[in-house]
Design a protein around this motif. Structure first.
Motif, PDB file in Angstrom:
ATOM      1  N   TYR A  39     -10.092  -4.527   6.851  1.00 25.30           N
ATOM      2  CA  TYR A  39     -10.343  -5.726   6.337  1.00 25.30           C
ATOM      3  C   TYR A  39     -10.406  -6.531   7.854  1.00 25.30           C
ATOM      4  CZ  TYR A  39      -7.797  -4.818   2.100  1.00 25.30           C
ATOM      5  OH  TYR A  39      -7.658  -4.203   0.802  1.00 25.30           O
ATOM      6  N   LYS A  40      -9.909  -5.987   9.063  1.00 27.10           N
ATOM      7  CA  LYS A  40     -10.492  -7.261  10.332  1.00 27.10           C
ATOM      8  C   LYS A  40     -11.440  -6.725  10.729  1.00 27.10           C
ATOM      9  CE  LYS A  40      -8.681  -6.247  14.831  1.00 27.10           C
ATOM     10  NZ  LYS A  40      -8.572  -5.362  16.362  1.00 27.10           N
ATOM     11  N   SER A  41     -11.792  -5.718  10.365  1.00 29.49           N
ATOM     12  CA  SER A  41     -13.391  -5.152  10.753  1.00 29.49           C
ATOM     13  C   SER A  41     -14.665  -5.660   9.617  1.00 29.49           C
ATOM     14  CB  SER A  41     -13.874  -3.264  10.041  1.00 29.49           C
ATOM     15  OG  SER A  41     -14.321  -3.006   9.142  1.00 29.49           O
ATOM     16  N   VAL A  42     -14.067  -6.528   8.287  1.00 32.10           N
ATOM     17  CA  VAL A  42     -14.807  -7.053   7.555  1.00 32.10           C
ATOM     18  C   VAL A  42     -14.857  -8.891   7.892  1.00 32.10           C
ATOM     19  CG1 VAL A  42     -14.675  -8.369   4.977  1.00 32.10           C
ATOM     20  CG2 VAL A  42     -14.843  -5.734   5.828  1.00 32.10           C
ATOM     21  N   PHE A  43     -13.325  -9.422   8.505  1.00 36.08           N
ATOM     22  CA  PHE A  43     -13.543 -10.802   8.224  1.00 36.08           C
ATOM     23  C   PHE A  43     -13.025 -11.061  10.438  1.00 36.08           C
ATOM     24  CE2 PHE A  43     -10.892  -9.901   4.224  1.00 36.08           C
ATOM     25  CZ  PHE A  43     -11.642 -10.283   3.641  1.00 36.08           C
ATOM     26  N   GLY A  44     -12.960  -9.974  10.413  1.00 36.41           N
ATOM     27  CA  GLY A  44     -12.587 -10.403  12.342  1.00 36.41           C
ATOM     28  C   GLY A  44     -11.142 -10.943  12.427  1.00 36.41           C
ATOM     29  N   GLY A  45     -11.008 -11.537  13.634  1.00 36.93           N
ATOM     30  CA  GLY A  45     -10.375 -11.673  14.297  1.00 36.93           C
ATOM     31  C   GLY A  45      -8.946 -10.625  14.549  1.00 36.93           C
ATOM     32  N   GLU A  46      -8.086 -11.496  15.059  1.00 32.11           N
ATOM     33  CA  GLU A  46      -7.292 -10.737  15.341  1.00 32.11           C
ATOM     34  C   GLU A  46      -5.905 -10.653  14.516  1.00 32.11           C
ATOM     35  OE1 GLU A  46      -7.163  -7.644  18.445  1.00 32.11           O
ATOM     36  OE2 GLU A  46      -9.749  -8.494  18.240  1.00 32.11           O
ATOM     37  N   PHE A  62       0.414  -1.346   0.517  1.00 33.91           N
ATOM     38  CA  PHE A  62       0.283   0.052   0.024  1.00 33.91           C
ATOM     39  C   PHE A  62       1.048   1.034   0.111  1.00 33.91           C
ATOM     40  CE2 PHE A  62      -3.080  -3.062   1.664  1.00 33.91           C
ATOM     41  CZ  PHE A  62      -4.194  -2.935   1.030  1.00 33.91           C
ATOM     42  N   PRO A  63       0.177   1.868  -0.486  1.00 37.41           N
ATOM     43  CA  PRO A  63       1.194   3.516  -0.787  1.00 37.41           C
ATOM     44  C   PRO A  63       1.296   4.460   0.749  1.00 37.41           C
ATOM     45  CG  PRO A  63      -0.887   4.296  -1.627  1.00 37.41           C
ATOM     46  CD  PRO A  63      -1.127   2.313  -0.960  1.00 37.41           C
ATOM     47  N   GLY A  64       1.570   3.845   1.761  1.00 37.88           N
ATOM     48  CA  GLY A  64       1.895   4.454   3.655  1.00 37.88           C
ATOM     49  C   GLY A  64      -0.271   4.842   4.024  1.00 37.88           C
ATOM     50  N   ASN A  65      -1.521   3.636   3.438  1.00 33.89           N
ATOM     51  CA  ASN A  65      -2.400   3.710   4.323  1.00 33.89           C
ATOM     52  C   ASN A  65      -2.774   2.211   5.011  1.00 33.89           C
ATOM     53  OD1 ASN A  65      -2.529   2.974   1.837  1.00 33.89           O
ATOM     54  ND2 ASN A  65      -4.916   3.723   1.757  1.00 33.89           N
ATOM     55  N   THR A  66      -1.543   1.641   5.109  1.00 36.40           N
ATOM     56  CA  THR A  66      -1.846  -0.178   5.189  1.00 36.40           C
ATOM     57  C   THR A  66      -2.883   0.182   6.853  1.00 36.40           C
ATOM     58  OG1 THR A  66       0.379  -0.312   4.035  1.00 36.40           O
ATOM     59  CG2 THR A  66      -0.469  -2.344   5.695  1.00 36.40           C
ATOM     60  N   GLU A  67      -2.216   0.499   7.589  1.00 38.49           N
ATOM     61  CA  GLU A  67      -2.961   0.677   8.961  1.00 38.49           C
ATOM     62  C   GLU A  67      -4.389   0.704   8.809  1.00 38.49           C
ATOM     63  OE1 GLU A  67      -2.494   1.888  13.097  1.00 38.49           O
ATOM     64  OE2 GLU A  67      -1.237   2.926  11.598  1.00 38.49           O
ATOM     65  N   GLU A  68      -4.852   1.902   7.725  1.00 39.71           N
ATOM     66  CA  GLU A  68      -6.375   1.899   7.421  1.00 39.71           C
ATOM     67  C   GLU A  68      -7.101   1.070   7.270  1.00 39.71           C
ATOM     68  OE1 GLU A  68      -9.096   4.668   4.904  1.00 39.71           O
ATOM     69  OE2 GLU A  68      -6.651   5.509   4.872  1.00 39.71           O
ATOM     70  N   ALA A  69      -5.879   0.543   5.487  1.00 45.54           N
ATOM     71  CA  ALA A  69      -6.517  -1.450   5.138  1.00 45.54           C
ATOM     72  C   ALA A  69      -6.877  -1.989   5.505  1.00 45.54           C
ATOM     73  CB  ALA A  69      -5.836  -1.476   3.686  1.00 45.54           C
ATOM     74  N   PHE A  70      -5.867  -2.232   7.063  1.00 45.03           N
ATOM     75  CA  PHE A  70      -5.672  -3.532   7.279  1.00 45.03           C
ATOM     76  C   PHE A  70      -6.920  -3.711   8.724  1.00 45.03           C
ATOM     77  CE2 PHE A  70      -2.982  -5.251   4.873  1.00 45.03           C
ATOM     78  CZ  PHE A  70      -3.065  -6.656   5.133  1.00 45.03           C
TER      79      PHE A  70
END
Length: 143
Positions: free
Chosen positions: A21-28, A10-18
């Motif tokens: 994804y965590k909100s969609v897929f769940g888990g930790e 990602f171009p600097g927004n990995t934390e936002e993207a993940f």
């Protein structure tokens, strides 16, 4: 046996993207490592130090979605084609070498296989069909 997992850039927004994804897929998250926590992190530009060096989110049965921030300060630019890698995790160094050598035939080695600070034997290659691969053998397996 080798496992296969997607690795995203990602171009600097990995934390936002993940977090999305965590909100969609769940888990930790299995791991969140920032560039400031790497051996050369203190030498980086302050605005890059808190960016994501590596994040891993388990999805489903044995799959892990992983990613990093590709930093322009490190000469990296994200575009279609380099925003996704397939990450192979072989059980041994010998298997890592075999896979890496096979995939690099007619392709382009972007990072030779070598021992890395995070405890892996790691390398990257773009195969002759333009597919980006990472080989990451966990050297703590002692195989």
């Amino acid at each position: 046996m080798v496992t296969l997992n997607p690795y995203l850039n990602f171009p600097g927004n990995t934390e936002e993207a993940f977090n999305f994804y965590k909100s969609v897929f769940g888990g930790e998250f299995l791991m969140v490592q920032r560039f400031k926590d790497t051996p050369d992190g203190a030498k980086m530009k302050p605005e890059d130090q808190n960016k994501i060096m590596h994040v891993a989110l388990p999805i489903g049965n044995g799959n892990i979605l992983m990613a990093t921030d590709a930093l322009e300060s490190m000469g990296q630019t994200v575009h279609t084609g380099n925003n996704l890698h397939l990450c192979l995790s072989p059980d041994s160094k010998a298997e890592a070498d075999k896979l890496f050598n096979g995939l690099s035939a007619g392709g382009n080695v972007t990072m030779p296989l070598e021992n890395m600070f995070w405890g892996a034997y790691f390398g990257m290659v773009i195969d002759k069909f333009g597919v980006s691969w990472m080989i990451n053998h966990d050297t703590n397996q002692n195989k």
